[in-house]
Scaffold this active site. Structure first.
Site, PDB file in Angstrom:
ATOM      1  N   ASP A   1       0.879  -1.171   0.000  1.00  0.00           N
ATOM      2  CA  ASP A   1       0.000   0.000   0.000  1.00  0.00           C
ATOM      3  C   ASP A   1       0.912   1.215   0.000  1.00  0.00           C
ATOM      4  O   ASP A   1       1.794   1.336   0.844  1.00  0.00           O
ATOM      5  CB  ASP A   1      -0.864   0.049   1.262  1.00  0.00           C
ATOM      6  CG  ASP A   1      -1.969  -0.994   1.236  1.00  0.00           C
ATOM      7  OD1 ASP A   1      -2.627  -1.169   2.270  1.00  0.00           O
ATOM      8  OD2 ASP A   1      -2.170  -1.636   0.192  1.00  0.00           O
TER       9      ASP A   1
ATOM     10  N   ASP B   1     -13.628  -5.855  -2.704  1.00  0.00           N
ATOM     11  CA  ASP B   1     -13.514  -5.886  -1.241  1.00  0.00           C
ATOM     12  C   ASP B   1     -14.817  -6.455  -0.694  1.00  0.00           C
ATOM     13  O   ASP B   1     -15.901  -5.971  -1.019  1.00  0.00           O
ATOM     14  CB  ASP B   1     -13.284  -4.477  -0.689  1.00  0.00           C
ATOM     15  CG  ASP B   1     -11.934  -3.914  -1.107  1.00  0.00           C
ATOM     16  OD1 ASP B   1     -11.814  -2.688  -1.241  1.00  0.00           O
ATOM     17  OD2 ASP B   1     -10.993  -4.705  -1.317  1.00  0.00           O
TER      18      ASP B   1
END
Lengths: 191, 251
Positions: B11, B130
């Site tokens: 990330d 997600d």
């Protein structure tokens, strides 16, 4: 000087960067006149059979590439760059490939499609090691002549993963994305 | 045969690698290019970079990251995070990314998937999903885990497949950052109805976690972040463990 064909689809940059890492000079080839300045030609491979061949025909690159190969000059094809050498592809019925190699291109019928990831290559060529290389393909080539097969791989069936003869080396996998093994292969091709 | 892939995920925020827990707390971890090269030497099969910078200046930061990584890396990498349209994808691919992950933008406009697949080839298009547990269902969440959509993950996967996605990156929001193991049921359910390459993500904290998801579900790859970033295990540790237990990996 190595020429990398630019057919305006996605990513040929990684092929150029890989050769740069080997200390080689690379030039993008997007028109017929660019061919005068290069000694080796690379056809990188992302995109679809039909649209790429249409583009090659429209730009005159089709005949320039075919001539280059028939004149026995050094040629490396990657992924789609292997498939376009054949006569036809199931991906684009009716579209003529370069026709340099007798045979066709067929779609995998088993397993997840596209095949994505690292697969083992069984080599018949001194360019290629028995190693894992990176594949991202839904179609595979079926050459009529056994002798030109340079490597095979298994994906729910055995298929031809590379061809090599005379001035041509063409791979179904991506040497420029295959880590150390891929870089070794490219190094051998340029030396 | 094709091997199962182990994929470190980084990330990135404002050009630095960070790691959150359950999408919330953020801690800084390192330089993306240095970490990428390290993972390459550890035999990582691919890398995923998710940009979580939330500024208007975003695109140039991400392009810069992609260019720097592409110069050095000889394994495939995927870039995702705030990708909104085909122009974003074109720029990222031309900068050197092998694949681009799309998430919220695809949920808001599903045709985006087919537009991208037609323009660039489905092998370049990863649809990231997600998922959050909701009773006995899994629900699609968007906007970096902030918004429930009411859409069932199973339905969305079927749609995504029809539209031409090349791969699915499926993250369990409940497990992300917890190192409590992958959500096996999620991947078993999706594995029943999907024939697209599937990457498991969220909860990979131990060697057994990776073994479990790769042996007991039909996933083709497993993603890890905290487990690798904090150097608890290397990618090679994971692969050797998997190989001893009968999982085909590249070593």
């Amino acid at each position: 000087m190595i020429g990398v064909i630019d057919y305006n689809a996605g990513n040929q940059k990684n092929v150029c960067l890989a050769f740069n890492r080997l200390g080689e000079d690379v030039q993008l080839v997007s028109q017929v006149s660019d061919f005068d300045r290069i000694e080796r030609l690379v056809f990188p491979g992302v995109g679809a059979f039909g649209s790429v061949l249409t583009y090659l025909n429209e730009t005159g690159l089709y005949s320039a590439i075919k001539e280059w190969i028939l004149e026995d000059k050094s040629f490396l094809g990657i992924c789609l760059g292997l498939q376009v050498l054949f006569e036809t592809s199931e991906e684009a019925p009716g579209v003529k490939g370069l026709g340099i190699i007798k045979g066709d291109v067929s779609r995998f019928s088993e397993g997840k499609i596209p095949q994505i990831g690292w697969n083992k290559v069984k080599s018949r060529s001194s360019y290629i090691d028995d190693e894992f290389y990176y594949f991202a393909n839904s179609y595979y080539v079926r050459p009529k002549e056994e002798e030109i097969i340079a490597a095979t791989t298994e994906y729910f069936r055995e298929f031809c993963s590379a061809v090599s003869f005379e001035n041509i080396l063409a791979l179904q996998f991506h040497p420029e994305r295959s880590g150390k093994a891929g870089m070794e292969l490219l190094k051998r091709w340029v030396s | 045969m094709i091997t199962k892939r182990i994929i470190p995920c980084l990330d990135v925020k404002n050009g630095k690698v960070v790691k959150g827990i359950k999408f919330q707390e953020i801690r800084e971890v390192g330089d993306p290019v240095t970490m990428a090269k390290e993972y390459d030497t550890q035999c990582a099969d691919e890398l995923v970079f998710l940009d979580i910078t939330a500024t208007n200046d975003k695109r140039s930061t991400v392009v810069n990251l992609v260019e720097k990584v592409a110069e050095q890396l000889s394994i495939p990498f995927t870039i995702g995070g705030g990708v909104r349209d085909t122009e974003d994808i074109r720029v990222l691919l031309q900068s050197g990314a092998d694949k681009v992950a799309i998430n919220t933008a695809a949920v808001m406009k599903p045709e985006f998937i087919s537009e991208a697949a037609e323009a660039f080839g489905s092998q370049c298009v990863v649809v990231a999903i997600d998922a959050k547990r909701n009773n006995d269902r899994f629900e699609v969440v968007i906007n970096a885990g902030k918004k429930l959509t009411g859409i069932d993950v199973i339905d969305w996967v079927k749609t995504v497949q029809k539209l031409g996605a090349g791969e699915i990156l499926l993250t369990s929001m409940d497990r992300d950052g917890t190192k409590k193991g992958f959500d096996i049921e999620l991947y078993q359910n999706v594995g029943e109805i999907s024939n697209l390459p599937l990457i498991a993500s969220g909860g990979g904290g131990s060697l057994d976690n990776f073994t479990e998801v790769l042996k007991e579900t039909k996933v083709d790859a497993a993603l890890g972040a905290s487990i690798f970033h904090y150097s608890e295990f290397t990618v090679i540790d994971v692969k050797e463990y998997l190989q001893k237990r009968g999982v085909v990996v590249r070593l």
